[in-house]
Scaffold this motif. Structure first.
Motif, PDB file in Angstrom:
ATOM      1  N   GLU A 275     -11.689   4.398  13.485  1.00  0.00           N
ATOM      2  CA  GLU A 275     -13.272   3.984  13.201  1.00  0.00           C
ATOM      3  C   GLU A 275     -12.494   2.665  11.674  1.00  0.00           C
ATOM      4  OE1 GLU A 275     -17.558   4.347  10.673  1.00  0.00           O
ATOM      5  OE2 GLU A 275     -16.198   5.497  11.023  1.00  0.00           O
ATOM      6  N   VAL A 276     -12.269   2.071  11.311  1.00  0.00           N
ATOM      7  CA  VAL A 276     -12.106   1.354   9.937  1.00  0.00           C
ATOM      8  C   VAL A 276     -14.072   0.972   9.364  1.00  0.00           C
ATOM      9  CG1 VAL A 276     -11.054  -0.760   8.934  1.00  0.00           C
ATOM     10  CG2 VAL A 276     -10.694   0.587  11.654  1.00  0.00           C
ATOM     11  N   ARG A 277     -13.922   1.120   8.658  1.00  0.00           N
ATOM     12  CA  ARG A 277     -15.603   1.186   8.037  1.00  0.00           C
ATOM     13  C   ARG A 277     -15.278   0.427   7.077  1.00  0.00           C
ATOM     14  NH1 ARG A 277     -16.754   7.302   6.291  1.00  0.00           N
ATOM     15  NH2 ARG A 277     -16.346   7.580   8.649  1.00  0.00           N
ATOM     16  N   PHE A 278     -15.919  -0.491   6.754  1.00  0.00           N
ATOM     17  CA  PHE A 278     -15.715  -1.365   5.500  1.00  0.00           C
ATOM     18  C   PHE A 278     -17.049  -0.546   4.747  1.00  0.00           C
ATOM     19  CE2 PHE A 278     -13.986  -4.625   7.238  1.00  0.00           C
ATOM     20  CZ  PHE A 278     -12.677  -4.818   7.278  1.00  0.00           C
ATOM     21  N   VAL A 279     -17.358   0.073   3.730  1.00  0.00           N
ATOM     22  CA  VAL A 279     -17.913   0.113   2.623  1.00  0.00           C
ATOM     23  C   VAL A 279     -18.182  -0.937   1.160  1.00  0.00           C
ATOM     24  CG1 VAL A 279     -19.001   2.311   1.496  1.00  0.00           C
ATOM     25  CG2 VAL A 279     -17.394   2.470   3.581  1.00  0.00           C
ATOM     26  N   LEU A 280     -19.551  -1.197   1.611  1.00  0.00           N
ATOM     27  CA  LEU A 280     -19.661  -2.357   0.621  1.00  0.00           C
ATOM     28  C   LEU A 280     -21.150  -2.030  -0.741  1.00  0.00           C
ATOM     29  CD1 LEU A 280     -19.559  -4.636   3.786  1.00  0.00           C
ATOM     30  CD2 LEU A 280     -18.016  -4.161   1.911  1.00  0.00           C
ATOM     31  N   PHE A 281     -21.032  -2.336  -1.405  1.00  0.00           N
ATOM     32  CA  PHE A 281     -21.420  -2.009  -2.693  1.00  0.00           C
ATOM     33  C   PHE A 281     -22.737  -2.199  -3.054  1.00  0.00           C
ATOM     34  CE2 PHE A 281     -18.416  -4.668  -4.164  1.00  0.00           C
ATOM     35  CZ  PHE A 281     -19.493  -5.640  -5.819  1.00  0.00           C
ATOM     36  N   ASN A 282     -23.010  -3.251  -2.352  1.00  0.00           N
ATOM     37  CA  ASN A 282     -24.363  -3.754  -2.586  1.00  0.00           C
ATOM     38  C   ASN A 282     -24.427  -4.839  -0.949  1.00  0.00           C
ATOM     39  OD1 ASN A 282     -22.929  -6.433  -2.730  1.00  0.00           O
ATOM     40  ND2 ASN A 282     -22.687  -6.443  -5.007  1.00  0.00           N
ATOM     41  N   ARG A 283     -25.576  -5.108  -1.634  1.00  0.00           N
ATOM     42  CA  ARG A 283     -26.253  -5.773  -0.129  1.00  0.00           C
ATOM     43  C   ARG A 283     -26.207  -7.148  -0.073  1.00  0.00           C
ATOM     44  NH1 ARG A 283     -29.149  -4.531   4.031  1.00  0.00           N
ATOM     45  NH2 ARG A 283     -29.544  -2.579   2.838  1.00  0.00           N
ATOM     46  N   ARG A 284     -25.423  -7.947  -1.317  1.00  0.00           N
ATOM     47  CA  ARG A 284     -24.561  -9.007  -0.968  1.00  0.00           C
ATOM     48  C   ARG A 284     -23.621  -9.457  -0.253  1.00  0.00           C
ATOM     49  NH1 ARG A 284     -21.728 -11.728  -4.820  1.00  0.00           N
ATOM     50  NH2 ARG A 284     -21.264 -14.430  -4.463  1.00  0.00           N
ATOM     51  N   THR A 285     -22.927  -8.283  -1.167  1.00  0.00           N
ATOM     52  CA  THR A 285     -21.293  -8.146  -0.554  1.00  0.00           C
ATOM     53  C   THR A 285     -21.474  -7.579   1.645  1.00  0.00           C
ATOM     54  OG1 THR A 285     -20.100  -7.522  -2.229  1.00  0.00           O
ATOM     55  CG2 THR A 285     -19.054  -6.177  -0.618  1.00  0.00           C
TER      56      THR A 285
ATOM     57  N   THR B 104      -1.210  -3.470   5.180  1.00  0.00           N
ATOM     58  CA  THR B 104      -0.211  -2.096   4.776  1.00  0.00           C
ATOM     59  C   THR B 104      -1.385  -1.469   4.699  1.00  0.00           C
ATOM     60  OG1 THR B 104      -0.894  -3.511   2.944  1.00  0.00           O
ATOM     61  CG2 THR B 104       0.974  -3.951   3.701  1.00  0.00           C
ATOM     62  N   SER B 105      -2.801  -1.355   4.236  1.00  0.00           N
ATOM     63  CA  SER B 105      -3.131   0.144   4.261  1.00  0.00           C
ATOM     64  C   SER B 105      -3.135   0.287   5.624  1.00  0.00           C
ATOM     65  CB  SER B 105      -4.926  -0.026   3.675  1.00  0.00           C
ATOM     66  OG  SER B 105      -4.532  -1.128   2.473  1.00  0.00           O
ATOM     67  N   LEU B 106      -4.303   0.160   6.461  1.00  0.00           N
ATOM     68  CA  LEU B 106      -4.329   0.363   7.753  1.00  0.00           C
ATOM     69  C   LEU B 106      -2.300   0.478   8.506  1.00  0.00           C
ATOM     70  CD1 LEU B 106      -6.235  -2.695   9.746  1.00  0.00           C
ATOM     71  CD2 LEU B 106      -6.937  -0.687   9.217  1.00  0.00           C
ATOM     72  N   GLU B 107      -1.455   0.431   8.163  1.00  0.00           N
ATOM     73  CA  GLU B 107      -0.315   1.070   8.936  1.00  0.00           C
ATOM     74  C   GLU B 107       0.068   1.944   8.178  1.00  0.00           C
ATOM     75  OE1 GLU B 107       2.195  -2.579   7.508  1.00  0.00           O
ATOM     76  OE2 GLU B 107       1.987  -3.392   9.236  1.00  0.00           O
TER      77      GLU B 107
ATOM     78  N   SER C  24       0.800  -0.958  -0.264  1.00  0.00           N
ATOM     79  CA  SER C  24      -0.008  -0.039  -0.187  1.00  0.00           C
ATOM     80  C   SER C  24       0.761   1.066  -0.087  1.00  0.00           C
ATOM     81  CB  SER C  24      -0.436   0.126   1.147  1.00  0.00           C
ATOM     82  OG  SER C  24      -2.110  -1.294   1.827  1.00  0.00           O
ATOM     83  N   ALA C  25       0.133   2.405  -0.629  1.00  0.00           N
ATOM     84  CA  ALA C  25       0.605   3.288  -0.634  1.00  0.00           C
ATOM     85  C   ALA C  25      -0.275   4.853  -0.855  1.00  0.00           C
ATOM     86  CB  ALA C  25       1.686   3.773  -1.967  1.00  0.00           C
ATOM     87  N   ALA C  26       0.366   5.555  -0.333  1.00  0.00           N
ATOM     88  CA  ALA C  26      -0.172   6.816  -0.028  1.00  0.00           C
ATOM     89  C   ALA C  26      -0.459   7.804  -0.986  1.00  0.00           C
ATOM     90  CB  ALA C  26      -0.704   7.860   1.501  1.00  0.00           C
ATOM     91  N   THR C  27      -1.387   8.759  -1.421  1.00  0.00           N
ATOM     92  CA  THR C  27      -2.370   9.966  -2.413  1.00  0.00           C
ATOM     93  C   THR C  27      -2.431  11.361  -1.679  1.00  0.00           C
ATOM     94  OG1 THR C  27      -2.944   9.420  -3.696  1.00  0.00           O
ATOM     95  CG2 THR C  27      -1.117   8.887  -3.851  1.00  0.00           C
TER      96      THR C  27
ATOM     97  N   ARG D 264      -9.225  -7.138  12.370  1.00  0.00           N
ATOM     98  CA  ARG D 264      -8.808  -7.024  13.703  1.00  0.00           C
ATOM     99  C   ARG D 264      -7.859  -7.348  14.292  1.00  0.00           C
ATOM    100  NH1 ARG D 264     -15.325 -10.190  14.362  1.00  0.00           N
ATOM    101  NH2 ARG D 264     -16.177  -8.336  14.476  1.00  0.00           N
ATOM    102  N   GLU D 265      -7.220  -8.360  13.662  1.00  0.00           N
ATOM    103  CA  GLU D 265      -5.755  -8.682  13.818  1.00  0.00           C
ATOM    104  C   GLU D 265      -4.706  -8.141  14.218  1.00  0.00           C
ATOM    105  OE1 GLU D 265      -5.277 -12.317  11.873  1.00  0.00           O
ATOM    106  OE2 GLU D 265      -6.284 -13.502  13.169  1.00  0.00           O
ATOM    107  N   THR D 266      -4.521  -7.078  12.999  1.00  0.00           N
ATOM    108  CA  THR D 266      -3.940  -5.739  13.279  1.00  0.00           C
ATOM    109  C   THR D 266      -4.652  -4.843  14.543  1.00  0.00           C
ATOM    110  OG1 THR D 266      -3.837  -6.390  10.643  1.00  0.00           O
ATOM    111  CG2 THR D 266      -3.518  -4.059  11.353  1.00  0.00           C
ATOM    112  N   LEU D 267      -5.695  -4.537  14.513  1.00  0.00           N
ATOM    113  CA  LEU D 267      -5.964  -3.746  15.424  1.00  0.00           C
ATOM    114  C   LEU D 267      -5.396  -4.415  17.073  1.00  0.00           C
ATOM    115  CD1 LEU D 267      -8.965  -2.164  14.164  1.00  0.00           C
ATOM    116  CD2 LEU D 267      -6.637  -0.881  14.395  1.00  0.00           C
ATOM    117  N   ALA D 268      -6.113  -5.338  16.942  1.00  0.00           N
ATOM    118  CA  ALA D 268      -5.469  -5.942  18.389  1.00  0.00           C
ATOM    119  C   ALA D 268      -3.430  -6.084  18.703  1.00  0.00           C
ATOM    120  CB  ALA D 268      -6.218  -7.332  18.560  1.00  0.00           C
ATOM    121  N   ALA D 269      -2.577  -6.694  17.819  1.00  0.00           N
ATOM    122  CA  ALA D 269      -1.775  -6.596  17.813  1.00  0.00           C
ATOM    123  C   ALA D 269      -0.772  -5.614  18.594  1.00  0.00           C
ATOM    124  CB  ALA D 269      -1.051  -7.073  16.393  1.00  0.00           C
ATOM    125  N   TRP D 270      -1.914  -4.077  17.965  1.00  0.00           N
ATOM    126  CA  TRP D 270      -1.456  -3.080  17.984  1.00  0.00           C
ATOM    127  C   TRP D 270      -1.424  -2.699  19.546  1.00  0.00           C
ATOM    128  CZ3 TRP D 270      -3.217   0.081  13.496  1.00  0.00           C
ATOM    129  CH2 TRP D 270      -2.076   0.073  12.389  1.00  0.00           C
TER     130      TRP D 270
END
Length: 190
Positions: free
Chosen positions: A167-177, A105-108, A68-71, A144-150
């Motif tokens: 907050e870690v927010r999962f944004v899910l694009f349809n009802r099935r997901t 890596t995104s959370l890091e 992961s990398a940020a911009t 969950r494991e990443t946050l707990a380890a930290w």
């Protein structure tokens, strides 16, 4: 303690410090209609320029799968876009560790930036064809494991990283997901 939430909606409509983009390794934006393509279209030229600079300075051979990398976030309602390259599903080669690495890596990167809110999509479940239920379990477990380890880390800087993300927010694009992630979230809470 970090809140883990689920939202049914469009990632690009979210107000968050960091949005996670399931990018391609070249950081050039995906096809129209894909999450990556939509993020690039809505963010505008500032994101395109920032990705070009990353390619020219740090990732001339592309961003590796699972990294992961940020911009900047351009015109999005966020401070940063964190780009991560999800793996393609392969029934003969278990690539689960690479998918988990996208979330970790995104959370890091988010913690290094000082992000308080992080919005994540269901990485690799679209064109990369990862089975949805399996991807949801990997995503929820890894976050969950990443946050707990930290939170239990001996090094103060690691504990501090856990404290920045509220907050870690999962944004899910349809009802099935959404339902798949809801099931994965509930399974651990029982």
């Amino acid at each position: 303690m970090t809140n883990l939430t689920l939202v049914l909606g469009d990632l690009t409509d979210q107000r968050a410090d960091a949005l996670v983009n399931p990018a391609n390794s070249g950081l050039v934006g995906g096809s129209p209609g894909s999450v990556d393509g939509t993020i690039h279209a809505r963010a505008g030229r500032a994101l395109t320029k920032a990705c070009r600079e990353l390619r020219e300075t740090r990732y001339s051979h592309g961003l590796a799968t699972g990294q992961s990398a940020a911009t900047t976030a351009g015109r999005l309602q966020a401070l940063w876009v964190i780009h991560t390259v999800g793996p393609h599903w392969d029934r003969y080669d278990d690539r689960s560790s690479l998918l988990a690495s996208c979330y970790r890596t995104s959370l890091e990167v988010a913690a290094e930036l000082g992000a308080r809110t992080v919005a994540l999509p269901a990485i690799s479940t679209g064109i990369h064809q990862w089975p949805l239920d399996h991807a949801a379990r990997i995503a929820v477990r890894t976050v969950r494991e990443t946050l707990a380890a930290w939170e239990t880390a001996e090094k103060p800087e690691r504990r501090a990283a856990a404290g920045t993300i509220e907050e870690v927010r999962f944004v899910l694009f349809n009802r099935r997901t959404y339902t798949a992630f809801q099931t994965a979230t509930a399974a651990r809470e029982r």
